[in-house]
Design a protein around this motif. Structure first.
Motif, mmCIF file in Angstrom:
data_model
loop_
_atom_site.group_PDB
_atom_site.id
_atom_site.type_symbol
_atom_site.label_atom_id
_atom_site.label_comp_id
_atom_site.label_asym_id
_atom_site.label_seq_id
_atom_site.Cartn_x
_atom_site.Cartn_y
_atom_site.Cartn_z
ATOM 1 N N ASP A 130 0.867 -1.170 0.000
ATOM 2 C CA ASP A 130 0.000 0.000 0.000
ATOM 3 C C ASP A 130 0.907 1.224 0.000
ATOM 4 O OD1 ASP A 130 -1.829 2.010 0.382
ATOM 5 O OD2 ASP A 130 -2.451 1.365 2.371
ATOM 6 N N LEU A 131 0.809 2.031 -1.048
ATOM 7 C CA LEU A 131 1.724 3.158 -1.230
ATOM 8 C C LEU A 131 1.115 4.516 -0.854
ATOM 9 C CD1 LEU A 131 3.220 2.060 -4.661
ATOM 10 C CD2 LEU A 131 4.219 1.751 -2.402
ATOM 11 N N ASP A 132 -0.093 4.512 -0.319
ATOM 12 C CA ASP A 132 -0.770 5.781 -0.037
ATOM 13 C C ASP A 132 0.030 6.696 0.886
ATOM 14 O OD1 ASP A 132 -2.834 5.039 -1.663
ATOM 15 O OD2 ASP A 132 -4.179 4.443 -0.028
ATOM 16 N N ARG A 133 0.591 6.165 1.949
ATOM 17 C CA ARG A 133 1.346 7.004 2.889
ATOM 18 C C ARG A 133 2.665 7.473 2.283
ATOM 19 N NH1 ARG A 133 -1.612 7.398 7.189
ATOM 20 N NH2 ARG A 133 -2.682 5.634 8.109
ATOM 21 N N LEU A 134 3.174 6.744 1.306
ATOM 22 C CA LEU A 134 4.400 7.159 0.611
ATOM 23 C C LEU A 134 4.093 8.218 -0.434
ATOM 24 C CD1 LEU A 134 7.427 6.835 -0.001
ATOM 25 C CD2 LEU A 134 6.815 4.942 -1.523
ATOM 26 N N THR A 135 3.037 8.009 -1.199
ATOM 27 C CA THR A 135 2.740 8.908 -2.316
ATOM 28 C C THR A 135 1.897 10.116 -1.935
ATOM 29 O OG1 THR A 135 0.793 7.597 -2.926
ATOM 30 C CG2 THR A 135 2.877 7.034 -4.004
ATOM 31 N N ALA A 136 1.051 9.975 -0.933
ATOM 32 C CA ALA A 136 0.172 11.074 -0.541
ATOM 33 C C ALA A 136 0.093 11.174 0.983
ATOM 34 C CB ALA A 136 -1.217 10.865 -1.137
ATOM 35 N N PRO A 137 1.211 11.481 1.626
ATOM 36 C CA PRO A 137 1.199 11.559 3.093
ATOM 37 C C PRO A 137 0.361 12.740 3.571
ATOM 38 C CG PRO A 137 3.272 12.389 2.237
ATOM 39 C CD PRO A 137 2.516 11.830 1.066
ATOM 40 N N ASP A 138 -0.370 12.509 4.660
ATOM 41 C CA ASP A 138 -1.111 13.627 5.244
ATOM 42 C C ASP A 138 -0.228 14.312 6.288
ATOM 43 O OD1 ASP A 138 -1.259 12.131 7.629
ATOM 44 O OD2 ASP A 138 -3.318 11.483 7.267
ATOM 45 N N ALA A 139 -0.770 15.302 6.962
ATOM 46 C CA ALA A 139 0.013 16.090 7.913
ATOM 47 C C ALA A 139 0.573 15.226 9.041
ATOM 48 C CB ALA A 139 -0.832 17.219 8.486
ATOM 49 N N ARG A 140 -0.222 14.246 9.536
ATOM 50 C CA ARG A 140 0.270 13.372 10.611
ATOM 51 C C ARG A 140 1.409 12.495 10.121
ATOM 52 N NH1 ARG A 140 -4.456 10.194 13.493
ATOM 53 N NH2 ARG A 140 -4.300 9.245 11.458
ATOM 54 N N ASP A 141 1.286 11.993 8.878
ATOM 55 C CA ASP A 141 2.356 11.180 8.304
ATOM 56 C C ASP A 141 3.645 11.993 8.225
ATOM 57 O OD1 ASP A 141 0.661 8.967 7.832
ATOM 58 O OD2 ASP A 141 0.072 9.759 5.877
ATOM 59 N N LEU A 142 3.536 13.179 7.682
ATOM 60 C CA LEU A 142 4.722 14.031 7.520
ATOM 61 C C LEU A 142 5.337 14.400 8.860
ATOM 62 C CD1 LEU A 142 3.490 16.337 4.622
ATOM 63 C CD2 LEU A 142 5.145 14.462 4.481
ATOM 64 N N ALA A 143 4.509 14.680 9.850
ATOM 65 C CA ALA A 143 5.023 15.041 11.179
ATOM 66 C C ALA A 143 5.713 13.854 11.836
ATOM 67 C CB ALA A 143 3.892 15.555 12.062
ATOM 68 N N SER A 144 5.146 12.671 11.688
ATOM 69 C CA SER A 144 5.720 11.496 12.354
ATOM 70 C C SER A 144 7.062 11.098 11.746
ATOM 71 C CB SER A 144 4.752 10.318 12.297
ATOM 72 O OG SER A 144 4.621 9.851 10.976
ATOM 73 N N ALA A 145 7.245 11.367 10.471
ATOM 74 C CA ALA A 145 8.476 10.978 9.773
ATOM 75 C C ALA A 145 9.228 12.201 9.251
ATOM 76 C CB ALA A 145 8.131 10.033 8.628
ATOM 77 N N ALA A 146 9.257 13.246 10.042
ATOM 78 C CA ALA A 146 9.829 14.516 9.577
ATOM 79 C C ALA A 146 11.275 14.369 9.114
ATOM 80 C CB ALA A 146 9.718 15.564 10.674
ATOM 81 N N ASP A 147 12.111 13.691 9.880
ATOM 82 C CA ASP A 147 13.513 13.521 9.478
ATOM 83 C C ASP A 147 13.626 12.638 8.240
ATOM 84 O OD1 ASP A 147 14.475 15.127 11.476
ATOM 85 O OD2 ASP A 147 15.089 13.475 12.784
#
Length: 177
Positions: A130-147
């Motif tokens: 499932d590539l959704d979090r890789l291709t279209a990350p939401d704000a929580r995704d981006l915050a959790s993996a900021a580095d």
């Protein structure tokens, strides 16, 4: 953009490469930790694992390629640890570190930080992940993996094998640069 998907000769190799994908994912998450908390870890993992799986599909496109990796080994996390400073206090009893693939870590870092590379890679080497979090990350995704998503923080790892990733994409027909 002209692309041709890489043909698969079977699905067994994903099972065979799962220890390498898991170890490389684990290394990226330990070298560039997500925000504290279980949810942040899981959200970051859901971005990193597909990036590593996609990198593996590009790097080892045939059963023969995957078999050669399993025969010769991955090289481990030593150079990556040295590069990121993670080798200062090595933890004993972590055999998974021997399964880390430096090229997959580098390619996954590039995919995490460059949406154009992700698009090209998906067009050429689709995966079952499932590539959704890789291709279209939401704000929580981006915050959790900021580095993990920050191009400057990942630059040292990305730079290791970026040229070979671009060459692989170009050889497979990607012309979108």
């Amino acid at each position: 953009m002209t692309t041709e998907p890489i043909e698969s000769t079977g699905s067994a190799r994903y099972t065979d490469l799962s220890p390498v994908i898991h170890a490389t994912t684990r290394w990226l998450l330990s070298a560039y930790p997500p925000l504290p908390g279980f949810l942040s870890f899981r959200l970051a993992e859901e971005q990193v694992r597909p990036a590593v799986a996609l990198a593996a599909r590009l790097r080892y496109p045939t059963d023969l390629d995957a078999g050669l990796l399993l025969l010769t080994g991955t090289g481990g996390a030593g150079r990556l640890d040295w590069l990121t400073g993670s080798d200062v206090h090595p933890s004993p009893g972590e055999p998974w570190r021997a399964e880390v693939d430096e090229v997959l870590a580098s390619w996954a870092a590039a995919l995490l930080t460059d949406a154009d590379l992700v698009s090209a890679a998906i067009a050429i080497a689709p995966v079952a992940e499932d590539l959704d979090r890789l291709t279209a990350p939401d704000a929580r995704d981006l915050a959790s993996a900021a580095d993990l998503r920050h191009p400057e923080r990942m630059a040292a790892i990305t730079a290791l094998h970026l040229v070979s990733l671009e060459e692989t994409l170009a050889a497979a027909g990607y012309t979108g640069w």
